[in-house]
Write an enzyme that holds these catalytic residues in place. Structure first.
Site, PDB file in Angstrom:
ATOM      1  N   HIS A 235      39.814  52.254  24.801  1.00  0.00           N
ATOM      2  CA  HIS A 235      39.545  53.473  25.566  1.00  0.00           C
ATOM      3  C   HIS A 235      40.531  54.543  25.122  1.00  0.00           C
ATOM      4  O   HIS A 235      41.553  54.255  24.479  1.00  0.00           O
ATOM      5  CB  HIS A 235      39.655  53.235  27.073  1.00  0.00           C
ATOM      6  CG  HIS A 235      41.008  52.767  27.522  1.00  0.00           C
ATOM      7  ND1 HIS A 235      42.126  53.583  27.541  1.00  0.00           N
ATOM      8  CD2 HIS A 235      41.445  51.556  27.953  1.00  0.00           C
ATOM      9  CE1 HIS A 235      43.172  52.902  27.969  1.00  0.00           C
ATOM     10  NE2 HIS A 235      42.794  51.663  28.215  1.00  0.00           N
ATOM     11  N   ASP A 362      39.495  31.345  33.285  1.00  0.00           N
ATOM     12  CA  ASP A 362      40.640  30.515  32.901  1.00  0.00           C
ATOM     13  C   ASP A 362      41.592  30.363  34.086  1.00  0.00           C
ATOM     14  O   ASP A 362      42.191  31.338  34.547  1.00  0.00           O
ATOM     15  CB  ASP A 362      41.359  31.158  31.711  1.00  0.00           C
ATOM     16  CG  ASP A 362      42.346  30.215  31.069  1.00  0.00           C
ATOM     17  OD1 ASP A 362      43.424  29.997  31.650  1.00  0.00           O
ATOM     18  OD2 ASP A 362      42.034  29.697  29.980  1.00  0.00           O
ATOM     19  N   SER A 377      44.119  46.098  28.065  1.00  0.00           N
ATOM     20  CA  SER A 377      43.118  46.922  27.395  1.00  0.00           C
ATOM     21  C   SER A 377      43.232  46.760  25.883  1.00  0.00           C
ATOM     22  O   SER A 377      44.315  46.942  25.315  1.00  0.00           O
ATOM     23  CB  SER A 377      43.309  48.395  27.756  1.00  0.00           C
ATOM     24  OG  SER A 377      43.065  48.617  29.114  1.00  0.00           O
TER      25      SER A 377
END
Length: 414
Positions: A235, A362, A377
């Site tokens: 992003h 997980d 990110s």
């Protein structure tokens, strides 16, 4: 005359019925309907039109040798599928002029990448000086009164290019004279004349602006190409106060160490805490900051312990719901591979910042971070042996889930 008219009407009715039956019930039409609108061929130069077996009254135009049939132009190709691919449009017509079906055939070229998962530091010096707020000098802000807004980028002062905020301050600090500021607002360049005002609190002239000329942060490396071009974050880097996407004058990619993790909870996003030294830990440059992440050139080699020889980059049409894994760093043990499920896939033929939704499964990671946290990110998602996606945003109300970007959109953004 009436008889002839009646016969003509009946004949027309028969023709119309025949056409309706042909269009709706014939084996040929059923076959044509089942053909997909978009076809992808991987590492092949074949012409698909040779494999479509249809008979009169249907005909095929376009294909690899077609001159007409709405062939896609080079300019359109770059917008849709990038410079590294070819696309052909095949048209199927009835009786030579009734359009029935259009098929876009894209020839994909396999790209091999080294997956990331490494914790990185980001240091960017902005191209221009970002106005993050407007403050009063005595009773007003001279800049606001002149028309300048938060989010504007000051590029020049009195015609001189600006590299940092102190350079701007030097121009007006000791002078009450008007300053001509060249400002970028979105894609529009504007000019404002601002007269500094004297601030009695410190005896200096001020414009009444709060500005920023650099930013730092942490994230995750996504993948590296064989020419040492890297991609990260998934992003854009934006200013925390204004939401403005930061234009890069120069930037450094840094090796970062994760020194702690704040666990995410419903309504409160978690966070990875990273540490880096801007003068010692440089591993590359930052050249671009796009809606799909940052990219640049590596100066030091990075390795992935799970995929040392690289894996293919996945294409959007290859993503599907089901089991997957992702690579990220959440502690001093380095990169680890964690399990997740892709629970939603959005069909996209052109770039979009939200392509998939994943859910972390997980147990070890859920115990440590609660799921996806800030700093993850850019973490690459692996499915069916391909790097298919990139983690970009966490769901605030459910940190086990988050939005992801198709990794191919990141690759194709450069």
């Amino acid at each position: 005359m009436k008889k002839i008219r009646s016969l003509l009407i009946k004949a027309l009715g028969v023709i119309i019925c025949a056409i309706i039956c042909l269009y709706n019930y014939s084996a040929q039409m059923r076959f044509i309907r089942e053909l997909p609108n978009d076809v992808y061929i991987y590492d092949s130069g074949e012409d698909l039109s040779n494999d479509i077996n249809i008979q009169f009254p249907f005909s095929i135009s376009g294909g690899r040798d077609g001159k007409e049939a709405g062939a896609i132009t080079d300019e359109r190709l770059q917008d849709v599928v990038g410079e590294r691919e070819t696309q052909t449009r095949i048209k199927i017509d009835a009786l030579g002029f009734f359009p029935v079906k259009t098929i876009d055939v894209t020839n994909r070229e396999t790209v091999c990448v080294i997956p990331g998962g490494h914790s990185i530091g980001v240091q960017i010096h902005t191209d221009g000086i970002l106005v993050v707020g407007l403050g009063d000098v005595e009773s007003c802000s001279p800049a606001a009164r002149s028309g300048i807004r938060a989010g504007d980028i000051i590029k020049k002062a009195n015609g001189c290019e600006l590299e940092n905020a102190s350079q701007l301050a030097d121009i007006y600090r000791d002078s009450p004279e008007s300053v001509s500021l060249t400002v970028l607002r979105g894609n529009r360049e504007m000019t404002f004349d601002v007269t500094p005002e004297y601030d009695t609190t410190d005896g200096k002239y001020k414009l009444g602006t709060w500005v920023r000329d650099s930013t730092t942060g942490v994230g995750t490396l996504t993948f590296v190409l064989n020419d040492d071009t890297y991609f990260a974050l998934g992003h854009a880097i934006t200013d925390m106060d204004t939401g403005t996407k930061i234009a890069v004058r120069r930037g450094a990619l840094l090796k970062s160490e994760v020194i702690g993790a704040v666990k995410g909870m419903r309504g409160v996003p978690g966070e990875l805490k990273g540490s880096f030294n801007s003068s010692r830990d440089r591993i590359g440059t930052i050249n671009d900051n796009t809606d799909f992440g940052i990219s640049g050139d590596l100066s030091k080699c990075v390795e992935n312990p799970y995929y040392p020889n690289g894996i293919p980059l996945g294409f959007p049409e290859q993503a599907h719901t089901g089991a997957a894994t992702f690579l990220t760093t959440v502690g001093d043990e380095g990169i680890k591979e964690y399990t997740c499920n892709i629970i939603e896939v959005f069909k996209q033929s052109s770039p979009d910042v939200k392509s998939m939704v994943i859910e972390v499964t997980d147990e070890g990671l859920l115990e440590k971070t609660g799921g996806i946290v800030q700093g993850m990110s850019g973490s690459p998602i692996i499915q069916d042996g391909r790097l298919i996606g990139v983690i970009t945003h966490v769901f605030i109300n459910d940190p086990t889930k988050g939005y992801c970007l198709y990794a191919y959109w990141m690759y194709n953004s450069r």
